[in-house]
Write a protein that holds these residues in place. Structure first.
Motif, PDB file in Angstrom:
ATOM      1  N   LEU A 642      64.354 -25.033  81.323  1.00  0.00           N
ATOM      2  CA  LEU A 642      63.411 -25.542  80.336  1.00  0.00           C
ATOM      3  C   LEU A 642      62.781 -24.405  79.527  1.00  0.00           C
ATOM      4  N   TYR A 643      62.471 -23.290  80.159  1.00  0.00           N
ATOM      5  CA  TYR A 643      61.873 -22.182  79.429  1.00  0.00           C
ATOM      6  C   TYR A 643      62.850 -21.624  78.391  1.00  0.00           C
ATOM      7  N   ASP A 644      64.118 -21.511  78.763  1.00  0.00           N
ATOM      8  CA  ASP A 644      65.119 -21.030  77.804  1.00  0.00           C
ATOM      9  C   ASP A 644      65.334 -22.033  76.672  1.00  0.00           C
ATOM     10  N   ILE A 645      65.220 -23.312  76.974  1.00  0.00           N
ATOM     11  CA  ILE A 645      65.357 -24.329  75.926  1.00  0.00           C
ATOM     12  C   ILE A 645      64.254 -24.172  74.893  1.00  0.00           C
ATOM     13  N   HIS A 646      63.031 -23.959  75.340  1.00  0.00           N
ATOM     14  CA  HIS A 646      61.922 -23.822  74.388  1.00  0.00           C
ATOM     15  C   HIS A 646      61.990 -22.496  73.646  1.00  0.00           C
ATOM     16  N   ILE A 647      62.552 -21.476  74.263  1.00  0.00           N
ATOM     17  CA  ILE A 647      62.788 -20.231  73.525  1.00  0.00           C
ATOM     18  C   ILE A 647      63.798 -20.482  72.411  1.00  0.00           C
ATOM     19  N   GLY A 648      64.837 -21.246  72.713  1.00  0.00           N
ATOM     20  CA  GLY A 648      65.815 -21.577  71.686  1.00  0.00           C
ATOM     21  C   GLY A 648      65.240 -22.437  70.582  1.00  0.00           C
ATOM     22  N   LEU A 649      64.337 -23.365  70.923  1.00  0.00           N
ATOM     23  CA  LEU A 649      63.717 -24.201  69.902  1.00  0.00           C
ATOM     24  C   LEU A 649      62.882 -23.371  68.940  1.00  0.00           C
ATOM     25  N   LYS A 650      62.270 -22.313  69.432  1.00  0.00           N
ATOM     26  CA  LYS A 650      61.472 -21.444  68.573  1.00  0.00           C
ATOM     27  C   LYS A 650      62.328 -20.422  67.844  1.00  0.00           C
ATOM     28  N   LYS A 651      63.664 -20.462  68.062  1.00  0.00           N
ATOM     29  CA  LYS A 651      64.603 -19.605  67.362  1.00  0.00           C
ATOM     30  C   LYS A 651      64.311 -18.128  67.616  1.00  0.00           C
ATOM     31  N   VAL A 652      63.942 -17.802  68.834  1.00  0.00           N
ATOM     32  CA  VAL A 652      63.694 -16.413  69.191  1.00  0.00           C
ATOM     33  C   VAL A 652      64.993 -15.818  69.711  1.00  0.00           C
ATOM     34  N   PRO A 653      65.435 -14.686  69.192  1.00  0.00           N
ATOM     35  CA  PRO A 653      66.713 -14.089  69.613  1.00  0.00           C
ATOM     36  C   PRO A 653      66.594 -13.390  70.961  1.00  0.00           C
ATOM     37  N   LEU A 654      66.566 -14.162  72.017  1.00  0.00           N
ATOM     38  CA  LEU A 654      66.484 -13.616  73.371  1.00  0.00           C
ATOM     39  C   LEU A 654      67.860 -13.149  73.816  1.00  0.00           C
ATOM     40  N   LEU A 655      67.919 -11.972  74.395  1.00  0.00           N
ATOM     41  CA  LEU A 655      69.168 -11.445  74.941  1.00  0.00           C
ATOM     42  C   LEU A 655      69.230 -11.778  76.424  1.00  0.00           C
ATOM     43  N   GLU A 656      70.234 -12.546  76.814  1.00  0.00           N
ATOM     44  CA  GLU A 656      70.373 -12.936  78.207  1.00  0.00           C
ATOM     45  C   GLU A 656      70.783 -11.735  79.052  1.00  0.00           C
ATOM     46  N   HIS A 657      70.915 -11.965  80.354  1.00  0.00           N
ATOM     47  CA  HIS A 657      71.205 -10.850  81.253  1.00  0.00           C
ATOM     48  C   HIS A 657      72.594 -10.269  81.018  1.00  0.00           C
ATOM     49  N   PHE A 658      73.541 -11.121  80.643  1.00  0.00           N
ATOM     50  CA  PHE A 658      74.917 -10.665  80.470  1.00  0.00           C
ATOM     51  C   PHE A 658      75.474 -11.196  79.162  1.00  0.00           C
ATOM     52  N   PRO A 659      76.402 -10.458  78.537  1.00  0.00           N
ATOM     53  CA  PRO A 659      77.001 -10.932  77.284  1.00  0.00           C
ATOM     54  C   PRO A 659      77.976 -12.079  77.533  1.00  0.00           C
ATOM     55  N   GLU A 660      78.207 -12.857  76.481  1.00  0.00           N
ATOM     56  CA  GLU A 660      79.202 -13.921  76.560  1.00  0.00           C
ATOM     57  C   GLU A 660      80.610 -13.318  76.588  1.00  0.00           C
ATOM     58  N   LYS A 661      81.527 -14.045  77.212  1.00  0.00           N
ATOM     59  CA  LYS A 661      82.899 -13.547  77.282  1.00  0.00           C
ATOM     60  C   LYS A 661      83.524 -13.426  75.894  1.00  0.00           C
ATOM     61  N   ASP A 662      83.070 -14.290  74.956  1.00  0.00           N
ATOM     62  CA  ASP A 662      83.618 -14.242  73.601  1.00  0.00           C
ATOM     63  C   ASP A 662      83.306 -12.911  72.912  1.00  0.00           C
ATOM     64  N   MET A 663      82.289 -12.203  73.390  1.00  0.00           N
ATOM     65  CA  MET A 663      81.924 -10.936  72.759  1.00  0.00           C
ATOM     66  C   MET A 663      82.962  -9.854  72.990  1.00  0.00           C
ATOM     67  N   LEU A 664      83.858 -10.056  73.951  1.00  0.00           N
ATOM     68  CA  LEU A 664      84.907  -9.065  74.187  1.00  0.00           C
ATOM     69  C   LEU A 664      85.949  -9.055  73.072  1.00  0.00           C
ATOM     70  N   SER A 665      86.022 -10.134  72.322  1.00  0.00           N
ATOM     71  CA  SER A 665      87.013 -10.226  71.242  1.00  0.00           C
ATOM     72  C   SER A 665      86.392  -9.987  69.870  1.00  0.00           C
ATOM     73  N   ILE A 666      85.119  -9.614  69.825  1.00  0.00           N
ATOM     74  CA  ILE A 666      84.423  -9.360  68.562  1.00  0.00           C
ATOM     75  C   ILE A 666      84.033  -7.894  68.515  1.00  0.00           C
ATOM     76  N   THR A 667      84.262  -7.237  67.399  1.00  0.00           N
ATOM     77  CA  THR A 667      83.970  -5.814  67.277  1.00  0.00           C
ATOM     78  C   THR A 667      82.684  -5.586  66.496  1.00  0.00           C
ATOM     79  N   ALA A 668      82.208  -4.367  66.565  1.00  0.00           N
ATOM     80  CA  ALA A 668      80.945  -4.023  65.913  1.00  0.00           C
ATOM     81  C   ALA A 668      81.038  -4.194  64.404  1.00  0.00           C
ATOM     82  N   LYS A 669      82.175  -3.877  63.816  1.00  0.00           N
ATOM     83  CA  LYS A 669      82.274  -3.975  62.365  1.00  0.00           C
ATOM     84  C   LYS A 669      82.221  -5.419  61.880  1.00  0.00           C
ATOM     85  N   THR A 670      82.442  -6.380  62.799  1.00  0.00           N
ATOM     86  CA  THR A 670      82.364  -7.784  62.427  1.00  0.00           C
ATOM     87  C   THR A 670      80.927  -8.250  62.312  1.00  0.00           C
ATOM     88  N   VAL A 671      80.062  -7.751  63.169  1.00  0.00           N
ATOM     89  CA  VAL A 671      78.685  -8.257  63.217  1.00  0.00           C
ATOM     90  C   VAL A 671      77.684  -7.334  62.528  1.00  0.00           C
TER      91      VAL A 671
END
Length: 840
Positions: A642-671
């Motif tokens: 619930l706390y993470d849901i309300h953080i998402g509702l407020k659109k706060v860019p919280l960094l979770e403990h670990f990156p998503e697996k999809d981030m392994l296929s995305i490079t720095a020049k893309t973002v």
């Protein structure tokens, strides 16, 4: 360069916009009825000119009072070379208020409240879709010459008023000199005052908890005396109901006023905001004294009003605010050493742990809560400091509440704390097969918690759209919800049958009227059986009431309401298995409370330790651990906590403990952001002021003149201080060679005396600069972080994420061959869109 563009000049000449509209730092074009009439006359050429200028200097908004349709050329322009401005024009056609664009960033930025605005159409471009970040990060490194893109628009759109914080070592010559020479001899002094402030924060947090508990104890006692007095006088049920209703609505109105009109940030539990702060996101005002006062006072009235909300979350928020206040103080002769971001973070984390310890009497659980819920920076030294602060908070609460509530002599430490459930007097045994039952209860708790979160998520989105974060609507909602809940809690136990005199109520009936703490103690320790049907009705009613209350315009926590809901369901299971199980119904209520709270908040280790400390039941550690893990794993299959849901509702860019697996296929020049505002090692004051006026960024890469060779990173707050106070230290020179040694610099301790890392506004800086200094040069090398982290273009996004998460970065420059600056990554670039898992 846009202001001197022929298209812009033609706007001036045609009278569509005057030079007075082009103000440094915030330039806008405002179109009147007359302007739109000229648009229809001159046709597509003028329309194109206006759209081009709007991309650079403002937002275009036709007045809503114009009844004639917009010329057909506008619809064709949606597919022209100006997609961003054309789509903006089409999607904002019926809005009354003008949409304003800062010129310097070239981004579309709407004014919205912290709780967000509704979804709006975005320009369609080829770049990946950005999530609707409600962040106006002033450290976004975008140039004003870049075409507005879908990514940039989304990142800037819903204004949350938050900015990121950097915890990395600032490896500038100025700070290195301060740390090795000046502060070297003052290190012991600083350490002494750190311990003084940590102890003070713990004791002050305990005193806040004592004050809250003392007032609540007497508030509930007075309400009970009022009802008993009316009953003894033979007053009718209707009279008793209206008296009950009037008192509770009046109490809720005080809490509502503090949140809806005084400080909206005092609403809710405060745990999501503290979690964001420890994660590296600063929401202005969250830890301010005004918020602390509104939170501590408001929670007394909201809990006393009978709303199903706990005081534990607000106590955690209050403790963090007390810890933050300690950072404003000096350490003897050292000016403001604890204002630095690393020190402020550690002190705030200690205060949050003290809040948990003060609420539950659980210092170990408080430390684990700070580690599990927010802090990624813990080490043994910080853990010891946090534990000392939490232990002193527990000591303070036990010292005062024992004599005040249990008639103990002063100096005798009892078990009385704001939330204390007592030890089980029965035999503490269980069969091995009961572990399976406990695990199944954990699964059920995860399902109920996920359902609770989903319902509250939908309700919160509705509130964002129709109620708003403050004002009359939110206050009226507080009164309405309090009236409905008070009515239900008064009449439902009477409708289920039984006595009408409160003194003759059954244990199940009393659950509707008593405070959450008293109800949990009854469910844990009452040896008499509860009426199962009444208990089931209470569970359903309390579930709905708690879901409806969280997010209301009052301070409210969820620990006790969720524990009470789970304990009632667990008690039912315990009474059903009492005939063939060794375990009595009380421990089953404990397991049910654990399951529901873990399924709702997804707290694991810290929750288990807190419950063991509040009950003194270490023998039940294994069933509790099994239950919390089963509840968390089950709930995670459906949604977030619930706390993470309300953080998402407020659109706060919280960094979770670990990156998503999809981030392994995305490079720095893309973002990364490729259009970056840069500075040079030496610059004229005039040019430096011009760059600062043209943007709101907080970090600037420094490159070699005539090339993009990256040499370091300089912070805006340091530049502001140097421009504001540097003249006293002769930092302005007629000419500087980049090969020269550093000239006179402004010492770090001088910045600290003037409030660093807080800095004066640009308006104050601009007013302080004298005309004769504008053509002088300033050397930025002493204030430049020469050893900041950098990554190459092909670095995977996951590595960038971990650098931000573990090292506490705020900016991450991206370099190519020979350290040529290619772009920069900030926190908002590391958030993935949950739908398409695309970089935002």
């Amino acid at each position: 360069h846009q202001l001197t563009h022929p298209t812009t000049l033609s706007l001036w000449q045609s009278g569509l916009a005057g030079p007075s509209s082009f103000l440094p730092g915030l330039c806008r074009v405002r179109l009147s009825h007359k302007c739109w009439a000229q648009v229809k006359v001159h046709g597509q050429r003028i329309q194109r000119a206006i759209l081009t200028a709007c991309c650079a200097v403002g937002a275009m908004q036709p007045p809503s009072e114009v009844e004639e349709p917009v010329p057909r050329e506008h619809s064709r322009l949606q597919h022209s070379s100006f997609p961003a401005a054309a789509t903006l024009l089409a999607s904002r056609r019926m809005f009354k208020d003008p949409v304003e664009l800062p010129v310097a960033t070239g981004k579309f930025q709407e004014r919205a409240e912290v709780h967000g605005a509704g979804e709006r159409q975005e320009p369609n471009t080829s770049r990946p879709r950005r999530a609707e970040l409600s962040s106006s990060f002033d450290d976004v490194e975008d140039g004003n010459d870049a075409e507005p893109t879908r990514a940039a628009t989304a990142a800037k759109r819903n204004h949350a008023g938050c900015e990121s914080m950097g915890y990395d070592l600032h490896e500038s010559p100025q700070f290195v000199e301060y740390a090795t020479v000046f502060a070297k001899h003052k290190g012991k002094v600083k350490g002494f005052w750190r311990w003084i402030y940590l102890c003070t924060a713990g004791i002050a947090t305990g005193l806040v908890a004592v004050m809250i508990q003392f007032l609540l104890h007497h508030a509930f006692a007075l309400q009970s005396e009022l009802q008993d007095s009316l009953t003894e006088k033979g007053q009718s049920l209707a009279m008793r109901y209206f008296a009950w209703m009037g008192v509770r609505v009046a109490l809720a109105s005080v809490a509502g006023i503090l949140v809806c009109y005084v400080q909206p940030l005092a609403g809710g539990s405060g745990i999501p905001e503290i979690k964001c702060y420890l994660n590296g996101v600063d929401l202005p005002g969250v830890l301010a004294p005004r918020t602390l006062a509104a939170k501590a006072i408001g929670i007394v009235f909201s809990v006393a009003s009978g709303l199903p909300c706990g005081k534990e979350g607000p106590m955690i928020h209050s403790g963090a605010a007390v810890g933050s206040l300690m950072t404003k103080l000096n350490a003897g002769s050292l000016p403001g050493p604890f204002r630095q971001t690393q020190e402020a973070r550690d002190m705030t984390a200690a205060g949050a742990a003290a809040g948990v310890a003060a609420a539950f009497g659980a210092p170990i659980g408080g430390v684990l809560f700070a580690v599990e819920e927010g802090a990624s920076h813990m080490n043994p030294r910080i853990l010891v400091r946090t534990f000392v602060c939490a232990s002193l908070a527990t000591l303070t609460v036990r010292f005062f509440l024992g004599p005040m509530e249990s008639n103990l002599s002063w100096g005798s430490l009892g078990t009385e704390v704001p939330v204390e459930f007592g030890r089980f007097s029965q035999e503490r045994r269980y069969h091995i097969w009961e572990l399976l039952v406990f695990a199944l209860m954990g699964v059920a708790g995860g399902l109920f918690g996920a359902a609770f979160n989903q319902l509250n998520h939908r309700l919160s989105r509705w509130r964002m759209r129709h109620v708003g974060p403050r004002g009359h609507r939110r206050f009226l909602e507080v009164l309405l919800v309090t009236a409905v809940i008070t009515t239900a809690n008064f009449w439902v136990p009477l409708a289920m049958g039984g006595a009408t005199d409160r003194k003759q109520f059954s244990s199940a009936q009393l659950l509707f009227l008593e405070s959450g703490n008293d109800g949990i103690r009854q469910l844990f320790h009452n040896s008499e059986p509860f009426d199962t049907s009444m208990l089931l009705v209470f569970s359903v009613v309390h579930f709905v009431e708690a879901c409806w209350t969280y997010g209301l315009g009052v301070p409210s926590g969820l620990f006790v309401p969720s524990l009470l809901a789970g304990a009632s369901l667990g008690r039912i299971v315990g009474q059903l298995t009492e005939h063939f199980a060794v375990t009595l119904p009380g421990p089953y209520a404990l397991i049910g409370a654990t399951a529901f709270l873990s399924g709702m908040a997804r707290i694991t280790i810290s929750l288990a330790v807190i419950l063991m400390e509040t009950t003194g039941e270490a023998e039940w550690c294994l069933p509790i651990f099994i239950t919390v893990m089963a509840a968390k794993w089950t709930g995670d299959k459906f949604n977030k906590g619930l706390y993470d849901i309300h953080i998402g509702l407020k659109k706060v860019p919280l960094l979770e403990h670990f990156p998503e697996k999809d981030m392994l296929s995305i490079t720095a020049k893309t973002v990364m952001e490729k259009c970056v505002k840069v500075l040079e090692p030496k610059m004229k004051v005039r040019d430096l002021v011009k760059v600062l006026a043209g943007c709101q960024h907080n970090g600037f890469p420094v490159v070699v003149p005539g090339s993009r060779h990256f040499v370091g990173l300089v912070q805006r707050n340091a530049v502001h201080h140097v421009l504001m106070y540097g003249k006293e230290y002769n930092v302005f020179h007629a000419a500087i060679s980049v090969h020269d040694e550093y000239g006179p610099l402004m010492p770090f301790e001088a910045m600290a005396k003037n409030g660093y890392p807080q800095c004066p506004s640009f308006a104050e800086v601009h007013a302080a600069i004298q005309l004769e200094d504008l053509d002088k040069e300033i050397d930025l090398r002493p204030y430049m972080n020469c050893g900041c982290y950098t990554v190459e273009e092909n670095t995977v996004m996951a590595r960038c994420f971990m650098l931000f998460r573990t090292m506490g970065l705020r900016h991450l420059p991206v370099v190519g061959e020979d350290r040529q600056l290619q772009g920069i990554i900030t926190r908002k670039d590391l958030i993935l869109d949950e739908d398409g898992m695309q970089p935002v």
